[in-house]
Design a protein around this motif. Structure first.
Motif, PDB file in Angstrom:
ATOM      1  N   PHE A   1      -3.085  -3.391  -3.459  1.00  0.00           N
ATOM      2  CA  PHE A   1      -3.599  -4.573  -3.301  1.00  0.00           C
ATOM      3  C   PHE A   1      -3.161  -5.540  -2.990  1.00  0.00           C
ATOM      4  CE2 PHE A   1      -7.957  -2.577  -3.345  1.00  0.00           C
ATOM      5  CZ  PHE A   1      -8.194  -1.364  -4.463  1.00  0.00           C
ATOM      6  N   ILE A   2      -1.939  -5.125  -2.795  1.00  0.00           N
ATOM      7  CA  ILE A   2      -0.708  -6.719  -2.264  1.00  0.00           C
ATOM      8  C   ILE A   2      -0.528  -6.634  -0.946  1.00  0.00           C
ATOM      9  CG2 ILE A   2       0.596  -8.317  -3.932  1.00  0.00           C
ATOM     10  CD1 ILE A   2      -1.469  -7.998  -5.181  1.00  0.00           C
TER      11      ILE A   2
ATOM     12  N   GLY B   1       5.616   1.813 -13.088  1.00  0.00           N
ATOM     13  CA  GLY B   1       7.240   2.010 -12.878  1.00  0.00           C
ATOM     14  C   GLY B   1       7.309   3.636 -11.937  1.00  0.00           C
ATOM     15  N   VAL B   2       7.020   4.236 -12.465  1.00  0.00           N
ATOM     16  CA  VAL B   2       7.581   5.353 -12.343  1.00  0.00           C
ATOM     17  C   VAL B   2       6.716   5.710 -10.647  1.00  0.00           C
ATOM     18  CG1 VAL B   2       7.815   8.428 -12.650  1.00  0.00           C
ATOM     19  CG2 VAL B   2       7.142   6.614 -14.908  1.00  0.00           C
TER      20      VAL B   2
ATOM     21  N   ASN C   1       4.408  -1.252  -3.023  1.00  0.00           N
ATOM     22  CA  ASN C   1       5.457  -2.246  -2.386  1.00  0.00           C
ATOM     23  C   ASN C   1       6.575  -1.657  -3.934  1.00  0.00           C
ATOM     24  OD1 ASN C   1       7.841  -3.417  -2.549  1.00  0.00           O
ATOM     25  ND2 ASN C   1       7.364  -4.944  -0.940  1.00  0.00           N
ATOM     26  N   ALA C   2       7.803  -1.073  -4.038  1.00  0.00           N
ATOM     27  CA  ALA C   2       8.215  -0.685  -5.654  1.00  0.00           C
ATOM     28  C   ALA C   2       9.076  -1.662  -6.031  1.00  0.00           C
ATOM     29  CB  ALA C   2      10.057  -0.072  -5.266  1.00  0.00           C
ATOM     30  N   LYS C   3       8.361  -3.274  -5.354  1.00  0.00           N
ATOM     31  CA  LYS C   3       8.985  -3.887  -6.240  1.00  0.00           C
ATOM     32  C   LYS C   3       7.537  -4.531  -7.273  1.00  0.00           C
ATOM     33  CE  LYS C   3       8.705  -8.321  -3.171  1.00  0.00           C
ATOM     34  NZ  LYS C   3       9.296  -8.217  -2.438  1.00  0.00           N
TER      35      LYS C   3
ATOM     36  N   VAL D   1       2.219  -9.677 -10.189  1.00  0.00           N
ATOM     37  CA  VAL D   1       1.613 -10.400  -9.155  1.00  0.00           C
ATOM     38  C   VAL D   1       0.280  -9.240  -9.219  1.00  0.00           C
ATOM     39  CG1 VAL D   1       1.705  -9.851  -6.870  1.00  0.00           C
ATOM     40  CG2 VAL D   1       3.343 -10.734  -7.953  1.00  0.00           C
ATOM     41  N   ALA D   2       0.360  -7.759  -9.517  1.00  0.00           N
ATOM     42  CA  ALA D   2      -1.061  -7.122 -10.207  1.00  0.00           C
ATOM     43  C   ALA D   2      -1.856  -7.345 -11.123  1.00  0.00           C
ATOM     44  CB  ALA D   2      -0.112  -5.471 -10.804  1.00  0.00           C
TER      45      ALA D   2
END
Ligand code: KG4
Ligand code: ZN
Length: 332
Positions: A115-116, A265-266, A293-295, A302-303
């Motif tokens: 959602f970010i 993570g995966v 976003n991979a980060k 943030v999540a």
């Protein structure tokens, strides 16, 4: 509404402020990964000590010129010593700043990475594949706060399969990024050397511990050369990715959701991202795919802050408790 998110469930000390669940204001993360790479995995006591060292500097960075309306903190699952550092910090902030606390289930929060800073938001119902170091769960999300559990791993998690097989190849922790980086270099064809457990079963269960055994048997009498590491990284990655995609798309075909969300993570894995896009086209699937976003795939505050906005169940600071064993279906 601005929410301060705190994530300390494992080796990341992460604090962020997110506005209305979707817009990043600021975020700081300090990771003790380098320390764990030396021991080939996480020693909980070491992780907790690093959390204590990092939390105040990270917090000071985030609070510089930033205000917030509420605090969202991971209460589980995770390592108890690490979780306590975040929860005690949240309690203290709640008391000092007179702001409410929203307890957060870390596994649910992984989903909110989708959602970010996205061009559009996922629509419900959504199928969510949550794949992390300790968990592999497939859920149907009917709306915020409403999940149906479809299935998960019977033994090792997908991330754990990457981490443990990487170790058998003498590759550094964490195994996922190590294997993914080496697999990219592989120029040969994939021979399907390793099993894809339960791939033909028409259910949403996974099993990854057999993969570890298969890799162990394969390398037992071999010298681990760079070429072998590259080849087996590609084989291991393909085996894990095939199972994850097959079960996820089976769920999509059965429940016909509007969106498909990968998280944990995966979900940072490039091959998983590429191949699921290919399969969605090949199999003419209509659900819209969302990738964080991979980060924000790996652990981050943030999540957590986003999840707090969409799940505003406030608890008094005296009543917040850590729960290292929380599952994705547990209410907090
Ligand atoms: O969600 P996460 O950051 O922490 C947990 O909640 O467990 O997931 C960490 C896991 C580790 O097992 C790591 O090897 C895996 O995610 N991982 C990856 C990649 N990046 C991290 N696995 C495959 N490919 C990657 N690029
Ligand atoms: Zn996680």
């Amino acid at each position: 509404m601005k929410i301060l998110g705190i994530e300390t469930s494992c080796d990341e000390t992460s604090i962020a402020i997110v506005e209305n669940g979707t817009k990043l204001i600021t975020s700081e993360t300090s990771s003790s990964l380098a320390i764990h790479a030396k021991t080939g995995g996480i020693i909980p006591e070491n992780a907790a000590r690093q959390q204590i060292t990092s939390i105040i500097p990270v917090l000071n960075q985030v609070l510089k010129e930033n205000e917030f309306d509420a605090i969202a903190v991971t209460v589980g699952p995770g390592l108890i010593g690490s979780l306590l550092v975040g929860v005690e910090t949240a309690r203290t902030l709640s008391y000092a700043y007179k702001k409410p606390i929203i307890p957060i289930n870390h596994l649910v929060a992984h989903i909110y990475a989708n959602f970010i800073d996205q061009k559009k938001l996922p629509k419900f119902p959504a199928i969510c594949l949550v794949v992390s170091g300790g968990h592999t769960d497939l859920v149907l999300m009917k709306k915020h706060k409403s999940f149906k559990y479809l299935g998960g791993t019977r033994d090792d998690a997908a991330g754990e399969a990457f981490d443990k097989t990487a170790r058998l190849l003498n590759l550094p922790y964490p195994g996922g990024p190590s294997i993914s980086n080496l697999a990219k270099k592989y120029k040969g064809i994939n021979l399907n050397l390793f099993p894809r457990p339960m791939i033909r079963d028409k259910n949403f269960e996974f099993s990854f511990s057999g993969l570890k055994t298969a890799v162990y048997k394969y390398v037992k009498n071999l010298k681990i050369t760079k070429d072998l590491q590259i080849k087996l990284s590609a084989e291991i990655q393909e085996a894990i990715v095939d199972v994850l995609i097959s079960k996820t798309l089976l769920a999509v075909k059965k429940y016909k959701p509007k969106s498909l969300l990968l998280a944990g993570g995966v979900s940072a894995n490039r091959r998983l991202r590429e191949k699921i896009k290919e399969e969605i086209i090949k199999q003419n699937i209509k659900a819209e795919l969302f990738l964080p976003n991979a980060k924000y795939s790996t652990d981050n505050a943030v999540a957590i802050a986003s999840s707090g906005f969409f799940n505003q169940k406030i608890s008094p600071w005296q009543k917040i408790n850590v729960n290292p064993e929380l599952t994705i279906m547990d209410k907090v």
